[in-house]
Structures are given as structure tokens and as C-alpha cells.
Design an enzyme around this catalytic site. Structure first.
Site, PDB file in Angstrom:
ATOM      1  N   CYS B  77       0.845  -1.200   0.000  1.00  0.00           N
ATOM      2  CA  CYS B  77       0.000   0.000   0.000  1.00  0.00           C
ATOM      3  C   CYS B  77       0.882   1.252   0.000  1.00  0.00           C
ATOM      4  CB  CYS B  77      -0.989  -0.038   1.165  1.00  0.00           C
ATOM      5  SG  CYS B  77      -2.284   1.231   1.032  1.00  0.00           S
ATOM      6  N   HIS B 181      -4.116  -4.616   0.008  1.00  0.00           N
ATOM      7  CA  HIS B 181      -3.707  -5.167   1.300  1.00  0.00           C
ATOM      8  C   HIS B 181      -3.757  -6.689   1.265  1.00  0.00           C
ATOM      9  CE1 HIS B 181      -3.198  -1.494   3.590  1.00  0.00           C
ATOM     10  NE2 HIS B 181      -4.129  -0.999   2.777  1.00  0.00           N
ATOM     11  N   GLU B 183      -2.810  -8.720   3.365  1.00  0.00           N
ATOM     12  CA  GLU B 183      -3.176  -9.240   4.693  1.00  0.00           C
ATOM     13  C   GLU B 183      -4.672  -9.150   4.948  1.00  0.00           C
ATOM     14  OE1 GLU B 183      -1.844  -6.357   4.007  1.00  0.00           O
ATOM     15  OE2 GLU B 183      -2.547  -4.811   5.387  1.00  0.00           O
TER      16      GLU B 183
END
Lengths: 251, 201
Positions: B77, B181, B183
Site C-alpha cells: 500500500c 492489502h 493481509e
């Protein structure tokens, strides 16, 4: 192409998921971590945990709940309910939340929106608006829907955006828990007035209701609770249905 | 051991959790020099590009030294944006400069109801093969939340379109970056993180 998001909301009290009808009559719906695990497999795009009591004792339980849920899913996680200060927001984010949702506190102290947006970025700050139809407009209520805030939802959404909110979570109190469908007119009125994404909430009862709110309601995301908790509708089926209506979804 | 750089841009909780679930051996360095000893360096980030100003000369030197010795560097990001030369979001903050180009504001499209910030799941359109994307197919969906984006440069291995097309995955030699993202992107995201860990192994 950016897809429309399907968001599952868990209303949590003392570490357990509950769901009310029009903000009352709570009924037990299960363990948050177990539900999160199911959502992850079923293709939910995002999860919201709302602490509906927000007492001091429940705040400690909430941190444990956030942590447990965050260990089950690698999806965006929003926490709301009783976030009144920068410290409350920090506690939620440190426990594993990606975003916090502000409701009563945002109206009482709108500068909190800006403070949190500067610290964590606008993407981490959702302003939740609970509203009811009244005359020609949409009246905002606070304190879990008990107090008239004397504001119009469209004007308040615009102000929240200008103060740094990254998304609006708009709940129709008229439709909440009724399964009568989202309030598409209200959702469209707010969505058309702001440039940030609007999440529609309140009234989801069938797959067609989701199609409606994404088309007529101009919603960017739709949130529901009980329809998913009690496995009345599978997320995959819902998304397939939306796709047949030409609505882009993650499948 | 992987160095997960904490420069105070948002929280590291979710990246930590994802790395832990993948069984990665990682540390959050307390001093820049720890990056020089790492097998890989991850620069995460959410929020404003201005926060990257905290990656001051000692950090830049250490990360740059690691990269020159062949250590893989992965920006996530705002961390990916930092790999470029700078951003219109915070013109005073200077990027790492591993990739030529500048980060600019995304433009929405009111007629098509394409809003900014770009929030939600969008697809990766592959442009050639990439180690980071091993096991995934073009069209894979991942979670974005951002208002600024990188131009499509020769390093772009996957692009995403939201009114305009931008670089969503970059890769060149031992430089890697993703705008979304991983994650927070379910199984697809975890696969990308795992691919980076394999590059470091």
C-alpha cells in the site's frame, strides 16, 4: 472492476453475538469467532463487529472478541459501538480492527472524525448514521436510536465526509430487523450526495433486496446480520444471484 | 528472518497476524541496521504518504544497502507508493526512488459512480509473469483502500482499473510492491505473502 461488497455484521454483547428486531428483543446467535470462520469460508467480503452495550465490562470483552475474530479472518474488520474517544479507537485498532465506526460520538464531537482520520487515515474511519424517514427527509438518531439528533442524514453525511470520514454506514431504523428490504430511497439520497462509499444497512431479507440496494439504492456495499447468522441465505448463492443481475461481485 | 518495518503508519497488527499464520520468522526492527541482516524487508503502510517521512536517512541507507546486496524488498500500500520517487499526497516527503515515477491522486468518474477513495475488492489484470503472483490467475480479486496510486511503469506486473488504470503489483529484480492489502485479501492475499516469503527463503 470494483465489486459491490457484502458485509456481515455481528452485534455483540458480552462477547456473544445477538441480534435484535428494530433495536430491541435480542436473541442469541452464537460465538463471534465461530461465525467469523464460517463467513471467511463462505465469501463474505468484510466483517463488522458492533458492541451494542458498550459498558466498561463489555469493552474488555470486546477487545477479546476483536482479537478472536481477527485471528479467524484475513478480511477487513470494522469495530463500532461506544467508540467515544481517540483512546477507544486506538484500543479497537490495536486489538486488530482495521476501521472504527463512530456514531453518537461523531455527532457530539465531530472533530473526533478529523483526529482519527489524521492519525489512522480516512480509510480507517467510518461514520455510522442511524436514520428514520420523516416528512421529506431522513432524521438522524443517536444513542442506539433513542435520541433525535435534530440533523438530516444527507447533510450530516456530507459534513462527515468533509471532516475526513472514509465511508458512511447508513442504517434505516424503519427497516432494521424487519427483512422488508433496504430503504433504497434513503440510501440513494445519501450515496448521491457524497463521494465516499456508502454501506447500506437495515432490512435485508432476501437476495432481491441486495440487488435492489445496489441498483436503485446506489449503495457501494450492503450490510446484514441475521440473514447470514442463521444461514438463511448462503453468501455464495447471494453473490451468484447478484451476478446474474449484472452486479459485479467477488466470487 | 524478515524485517517488518514499523514507521508508525497505522498499525502492524494485521500484517503481523498474516505473517504469523504463514509461519514466517520475522522481527520488527528497533534500529535500521537490523534491515541489513534480514533475508527480506517488508515496508507496510496505510493512510497518508507523509508518514513515510519517518523513514529517515538511516532507515533509507539501511534498506538501500540491503537491496543492493540482493535482499528482497516488499512495499505494501503506502509502502509500495514509497518505492516510487514521491507522491502528490505529501510533496515534501521523498520516496525511496527504486522505481521511476510519481504517485498521483485517483480520479473518480461521477457518471459511472466510481468513487474515490477506491475501497473494496477489485481485480488484478496480469501483465506478464511475476514471482509474487505465482499460483494466481489474472482476474484474482484483492482488497484495496486508497486515494492515490502509482502509474503503469515497466515494473507493473498487474494493473487494476478504477476510472483509470494504475499499477497494483510491481516487480523488478528484488523490488516488489502491491497497492492493495494482501493481509486483508483472503486466500489470494495470503498466497501473495507466501510467494514473497518463498522469494526470501
Amino acid at each position: 472492476m470494483l465489486t459491490k461488497r457484502i458485509i456481515a455484521c455481528m452485534d455483540v454483547r458480552d462477547g456473544q453475538v445477538v441480534k435484535g428486531v428494530q433495536f430491541q428483543q435480542l436473541r442469541h446467535a452464537g460465538d463471534p469467532a465461530a461465525l467469523a470462520r464460517r463467513y471467511n469460508v463462505e465469501g463474505i467480503d468484510e466483517v463488522v463487529v458492533l458492541d451494542i452495550t458498550a459498558t466498561l465490562e463489555s469493552r474488555q470483552a470486546l477487545a477479546r472478541t476483536i482479537n478472536a475474530v481477527a485471528h479467524e479472518i484475513f478480511l477487513p474488520l470494522t469495530v463500532g459501538g461506544g467508540i467515544r474517544s481517540e483512546d477507544d479507537a486506538a484500543a479497537a485498532i490495536n486489538a486488530g480492527a482495521d476501521k472504527v465506526s463512530l456514531n453518537t460520538a461523531a455527532l457530539r464531537q465531530p472533530e473526533l472524525i478529523t483526529t482519527l482520520a489524521s492519525r489512522y487515515g480516512s480509510q480507517a474511519v467510518i461514520v455510522a448514521i442511524d436514520a428514520k424517514r420523516r416528512d421529506d427527509g431522513f432524521a438522524v438518531y443517536v444513542r442506539s436510536g433513542t435520541t433525535d439528533a435534530a440533523r438530516d442524514a444527507v447533510a450530516w453525511a456530507k459534513e462527515a465526509e468533509s471532516r475526513g470520514a472514509g465511508e458512511i454506514l447508513l442504517t434505516s431504523m424503519d427497516r432494521d430487523g424487519t427483512k422488508a428490504g433496504f430503504d433504497c430511497e434513503m440510501t440513494a439520497a445519501v450515496s448521491d450526495a457524497v463521494d465516499i462509499p456508502v454501506i447500506a444497512s437495515g432490512g435485508a431479507g432476501s437476495v432481491d433486496h441486495f440487488a435492489d440496494v445496489f441498483t436503485r439504492g446506489h449503495a457501494d456495499a450492503a450490510l446484514a446480520a441475521s440473514i447470514f447468522h442463521y444461514a438463511e441465505s448462503s453468501v455464495t448463492e447471494l453473490k451468484r444471484h447478484l451476478r446474474t443481475h449484472g452486479i459485479p461481485v467477488r466470487l | 528472518m524478515i524485517a517488518l518495518v514499523d514507521y508508525g503508519a497505522g498499525n502492524l497488527t494485521s500484517v503481523r497476524k498474516a505473517l504469523t499464520s504463514l509461519g514466517a520468522d520475522f522481527v520488527v526492527p528497533s534500529a535500521p541496521d537490523e534491515c541489513r541482516r534480514a533475508r527480506g524487508v517488508i515496508v507496510p503502510g496505510v493512510g497518508n504518504f507523509g508518514a513515510t517521512a519517518r523513514l529517515d536517512a538511516p532507515w533509507r541507507d539501511a534498506i538501500s544497502g540491503a537491496v543492493k546486496s540482493g535482499t528482497p524488498l516488499f512495499g505494501i500500500c503506502v509502502g509500495m507508493q514509497w518505492l516510487f520517487e514521491g507522491s502528490d499526497e505529501a510533496p515534501d516527503a521523498i520516496g525511496f526512488g527504486a522505481i521511476a515515477g510519481r504517485i498521483t491522486r485517483l480520479e473518480g468518474d461521477a457518471d459511472q459512480r466510481l468513487k474515490v477513495p477506491h475501497v473494496g475488492w477489485n481485480s488484478l489484470d496480469f501483465r506478464g509473469s511475476a514471482r509474487l503472483l505465482k499460483g494466481l490467475t489474472s482476474g484474482a480479486q484483492v482488497y484495496f483502500t486508497h486515494s492515490f496510486a502509482a502509474p503503469v511503469t515497466p515494473e507493473c506486473v498487474a494493473a487494476t482499473t478504477h476510472a483509470n488504470t494504475f499499477s497494483s503489483v510491481v516487480e523488478r529484480d528484488n523490488i516488489f510492491g502491491v497497492q492493495f492489502h494482501p493481509e486483508k485479501s483472503g486466500d489470494a492475499g495470503l498466497a501473495i505473502l507466501r510467494n514473497f516469503l518463498e522469494v526470501c527463503a
